[in-house]
Design an enzyme around this catalytic site. Structure first.
Site, short mmCIF file in Angstrom:
data_model
loop_
_atom_site.label_atom_id
_atom_site.label_comp_id
_atom_site.label_asym_id
_atom_site.label_seq_id
_atom_site.Cartn_x
_atom_site.Cartn_y
_atom_site.Cartn_z
N GLU A 1 -24.49 -32.76 -26.08
CA GLU A 1 -23.33 -33.15 -26.96
C GLU A 1 -22.03 -33.32 -25.96
O GLU A 1 -21.21 -33.80 -25.76
CB GLU A 1 -23.15 -32.82 -28.52
CG GLU A 1 -24.37 -32.99 -29.33
CD GLU A 1 -25.68 -32.05 -29.19
OE1 GLU A 1 -26.33 -31.53 -27.66
OE2 GLU A 1 -26.64 -32.46 -29.66
N HIS B 1 -28.16 -28.07 -40.82
CA HIS B 1 -28.08 -29.70 -40.62
C HIS B 1 -27.26 -30.39 -41.63
O HIS B 1 -27.72 -31.27 -42.03
CB HIS B 1 -29.86 -30.08 -40.47
CG HIS B 1 -29.97 -30.79 -39.34
ND1 HIS B 1 -30.75 -28.68 -39.18
CD2 HIS B 1 -31.06 -31.40 -38.73
CE1 HIS B 1 -31.53 -29.34 -38.49
NE2 HIS B 1 -31.23 -30.95 -37.42
C1 LIG Z 1 -28.03 -29.89 -30.84
C2 LIG Z 1 -28.94 -30.72 -30.84
N1 LIG Z 1 -28.58 -32.29 -30.87
C3 LIG Z 1 -29.33 -32.54 -31.34
C4 LIG Z 1 -30.30 -32.22 -32.70
C5 LIG Z 1 -31.33 -33.12 -32.79
N2 LIG Z 1 -32.34 -32.43 -32.68
C6 LIG Z 1 -33.65 -31.96 -33.31
S1 LIG Z 1 -35.36 -31.83 -32.78
C7 LIG Z 1 -34.41 -32.45 -31.53
C8 LIG Z 1 -35.32 -32.79 -29.70
C9 LIG Z 1 -35.50 -31.54 -29.18
O1 LIG Z 1 -36.68 -31.94 -28.44
P1 LIG Z 1 -37.26 -30.74 -27.34
O2 LIG Z 1 -36.34 -29.50 -26.96
O3 LIG Z 1 -37.85 -31.27 -26.11
O4 LIG Z 1 -37.99 -30.14 -28.00
P2 LIG Z 1 -39.61 -30.23 -29.12
O5 LIG Z 1 -38.84 -31.33 -30.45
O6 LIG Z 1 -39.98 -31.31 -28.04
O7 LIG Z 1 -40.63 -29.38 -28.92
C10 LIG Z 1 -33.52 -33.88 -30.79
C11 LIG Z 1 -32.21 -34.16 -30.27
C12 LIG Z 1 -30.48 -30.63 -32.71
N3 LIG Z 1 -31.15 -30.52 -33.62
N4 LIG Z 1 -29.62 -30.11 -32.01
#
Ligand SMILES: Cc1ncc(C[n+]2csc(CCOP(=O)(O)OP(=O)(O)O)c2C)c(N)n1
Lengths: 329, 365
Positions: free
Chosen positions: A62, A131
């Site tokens: 971000e 959230h």
């Molecule tokens: C700071 C932040 N930005 C965006 C999100 C929205 N979001 C939730 S999970 C996710 C993807 C995360 O991917 P990863 O770290 O690879 O974990 P995975 O879900 O694959 O286990 C996003 C973009 C969030 N929760 N927090």
């Protein structure tokens, strides 16, 4: 001119599409705006239409991509940056507050930052504390930013256009519970004013001032009050900074009572600011103490009954309005 | 990648299988309960990634800590958070492990040193560094395992944490679950260099990739990494290459990846793979797996029944836990003694050694 039925989500998408077509300096950037179609499906289909240069999927970073939007804006582009929710915008707070909001001033007027940052705000979907928060009031504290809170399909359709014409940073807060709301709007709906609040329901007994996701709840409360013979005037603030307090004052001078409904927490909130301005400027016009209906001072809980209890609802809003009216109406 | 050696006995293999089956059956049920509306909010399932939790977490001791993400049911269950408490949390009940306030994304269990349940991507990383820092400062030989995704790896906060943990030689096990996607964004679309272990190693910590679909490989790697960390060698990084079968969350239409890819990964299913190996070595007889699944299903059934009838937190308690209910009062005995009247080192009573260091003292000794 015909009318079309659009959801808030579709209106927002149409506005982005228009902007991309109208001006080749405009691009959309954010997490999952492209391939995924947008976390709230706002940008669904835009990647196919405009390609990955202009619908840019950004990594989870971000601070980096919001800051990059600011830089691109300073360098001739018109970026629309999407942050999934206001809670995540805190990772970009430094960029928004220390750069976007200050660069024009610190540079003695040399550098404008014409960036538009859109994000989702608000509770009501049992997404718990990380959230669900409503932090637009915090951003409204910062000089240098313009804070928009579209509450209607028409504003969702029209505010972005005006925002993109603004030479300064504009933050647009889209309430998550509004995306599915639908309304008939003019098929040629164009840009809307982003300086002024609007009366959404005229009334004579009490002014109910609100914004964003709380507007439908206030209108519902107003209908309920009307059944009891209390005629509430509902004002949609639309822009939290700069605040159109003239409009609120006008209304209060006419109804003599004020209820402020704010999804932020009461302490240090937009509702506090509005109340103070009214007390400063129209104290003698008031026939009753100002009432505030805000979110309980608690991180938003997951369990439905607790979340609902924390949020301002139509019943609490109507009750506050009744208190201001009392017997003296 | 490191080859799996694993000299496990048949009982240990059964435990691994059981852990994975518990996670999968639990989550399959959560999926159903979401469609019936019993579970709400965001629900992120771990199906396909079970070997990671089952391989890493049992290598920790009860006094070690676990920091997790919003995709944490598997971590919680393998860590020993009771299934009843996890399910009750999903239902938003008072008996849930977070009292109904957290839901699926915010499971916590202090007794088991399970530190959540963070829904800000990357949000748990600094917490893990801090837990480890405290352990290091107190001279406790404890490890903090921190789970996070490839998406979090892209964030500045990961790099800040990797730097700090390595610089201060903190006992952190960085367990990166590389399931190839951050929501709908594929690894190669968000990383300039997709070799995450290589990049992590640039901070000066041991880091290596592991086949995250092979529970033996995960276990061996975790055992080695935990040993390094516990010995005081600073942090270690594991890139656990895995895959989630289901969409990112229940809101995700999963339009960004092709079905063939999911099918190919399913062919390497960690539960099937382990069961096959156990069959080959005679550890699993015909019908054993099905029997285990039935047994687990009963546990899940019970958890659902208990959760469904568990009480709700009374609304009067809405603002509980915003601040602590009890606060200690300042102890006048603990007042700092002015420099001029402080007795000489040797003359100090023995308790004075327990006096809290002034806040301004540097954290690093
Ligand atoms: C700071 C932040 N930005 C965006 C999100 C929205 N979001 C939730 S999970 C996710 C993807 C995360 O991917 P990863 O770290 O690879 O974990 P995975 O879900 O694959 O286990 C996003 C973009 C969030 N929760 N927090």
């Amino acid at each position: 001119m015909g009318l079309v039925k659009l959801t808030y989500r579709e209106a927002m998408r149409a506005a982005i599409r228009d902007a991309l077509r109208r001006d080749d300096r405009v691009f959309l950037m954010g997490e999952d705006v492209g391939r995924y179609g947008g976390c709230f499906a706002v940008s669904l289909g835009l990647l196919e239409e405009f390609g990955p240069e202009r619908i840019r999927d950004a990594p989870l970073s971000e601070g980096a991509f919001v800051g990059a939007g600011i830089g691109a804006a300073m360098n001739g582009m018109r970026p629309i940056v999407e942050i999934m929710t206001v809670n995540f915008s805190l990772l970009a707070l430094d960029q928004i507050v220390n750069n976007a909001a200050t660069l024009l001033h610190m540079s003695g007027g040399q550098f404008n930052v014409p960036v538009v940052i859109r994000m989702t705000t608000g509770a009501g979907r049992q997404l718990a504390a990380q959230h669900s928060h409503s932090l637009e009031g915090w951003y409204a504290h910062i000089p240098g930013l313009r804070i928009l809170t579209p509450a209607t399909v028409e504003d969702a359709r029209g505010m972005l256009w005006t925002a993109l014409c603004d030479p300064d940073p504009v933050l647009v807060f889209e309430h998550g519970s509004l995306y599915n709301a639908a309304a008939q709007i003019d098929e040629n709906a164009g840009p809307v004013d982003i300086d002024r609040a609007l009366v959404r329901r005229p009334g004579r007994d009490v002014t109910v001032a609100t914004y964003g996701g709380m507007l439908p709840r206030c209108l519902e409360a107003a209908e309920d009050l009307a059944r009891d013979g209390v005629d509430a005037e509902v004002i949609d603030l639309r822009t939290l900074r700069p605040l159109d307090d003239a409009m609120i004052l006008d209304s209060v001078r006419h109804t003599h009572r004020l209820v402020v409904v704010d999804e932020g927490w009461r302490s240090g909130s937009v509702s506090a600011e509005i109340s103070t301005r009214v007390v400063e400027q129209a104290f003698y016009d008031l026939d009753a103490p100002i009432e505030r209906v805000c979110t309980a001072e608690v991180p938003l809980p997951y369990a439905r009954h607790l979340e609902e209890a924390a949020l301002p609802g139509p019943v609490a809003i109507a009750a506050a309005a009744r208190r201001t009216v009392g017997d003296g109406r | 990648m490191i080859e799996a050696k694993s000299g496990l006995n048949s009982e240990e293999r059964r435990v691994l299988l059981r852990d994975m089956v518990r996670v999968r059956r639990f989550e399959d049920r959560c999926f159903e309960l979401y469609t019936t509306g019993d579970i709400r909010g965001f629900l992120h399932l771990y199906v396909g990634e079970e070997a990671v939790a089952a391989g890493v977490i049992p290598m920790l001791r009860p006094e070690d800590a676990v920091v997790s993400t919003y995709r944490e049911h598997g971590h919680a269950l393998v860590r020993g958070v009771p299934m009843d408490a996890v399910m009750a949390e999903m239902f938003g009940r008072r008996t849930g492990c977070s009292g109904g306030r957290g839901g699926s994304m915010h499971l916590f269990d202090g007794e088991r040193r399970f530190y959540g349940g963070n829904a800000i991507v990357g949000g748990g990383l600094p917490v893990a560094v801090g837990l480890a820092l405290a352990d290091a400062m107190r001279g406790r030989r404890q490890v903090t395992a921190c789970f996070f995704g490839d998406g979090a790896f892209a964030e500045g906060v990961f790099h800040e944490c990797a730097n700090l943990a390595t610089l201060w030689r903190l006992p952190v096990l960085f367990a990166c679950e590389n399931n190839l996607y951050a929501m709908g964004t594929a690894l190669a679309r968000s990383h300039s260099n997709t070799d995450l272990a290589l990049r992590a190693s640039s901070y000066g910590m041991p880091a290596w990739p592991v086949d995250g679909m092979d529970v033996f490989a995960v276990r061996d790697a975790a055992a080695r990494a935990v040993e390094v960390v516990r010995a005081g060698g600073g942090p270690c990084f594991l890139e656990l290459r895995t895959y989630r079968y289901r969409a990112h969350s229940m809101y995700d239409p999963d339009l960004y990846r092709d079905k063939g890819e999911i099918k190919r990964w399913k062919e390497r299913d960690p539960i099937e793979a382990l069961a096959d190996r156990m069959r080959a070595t005679g550890d699993l007889a015909a019908g054993d797996l099905e029997a285990l699944e039935r047994e687990v299903d009963q546990e899940v059934d019970r958890a659902v029944a208990v959760a469904g009838s568990a009480p709700l937190e009374p609304v009067e308690n809405l603002t509980r836990f915003v601040h602590s209910e009890r606060r200690s009062t300042p102890d006048p005995e603990q007042r700092p003694v002015p420099e001029s009247v402080r007795p000489s080192e040797s003359g100090q009573p023995s308790e004075s050694g327990q006096r809290r260091a002034p806040e301004s003292e540097p954290a690093q000794s």
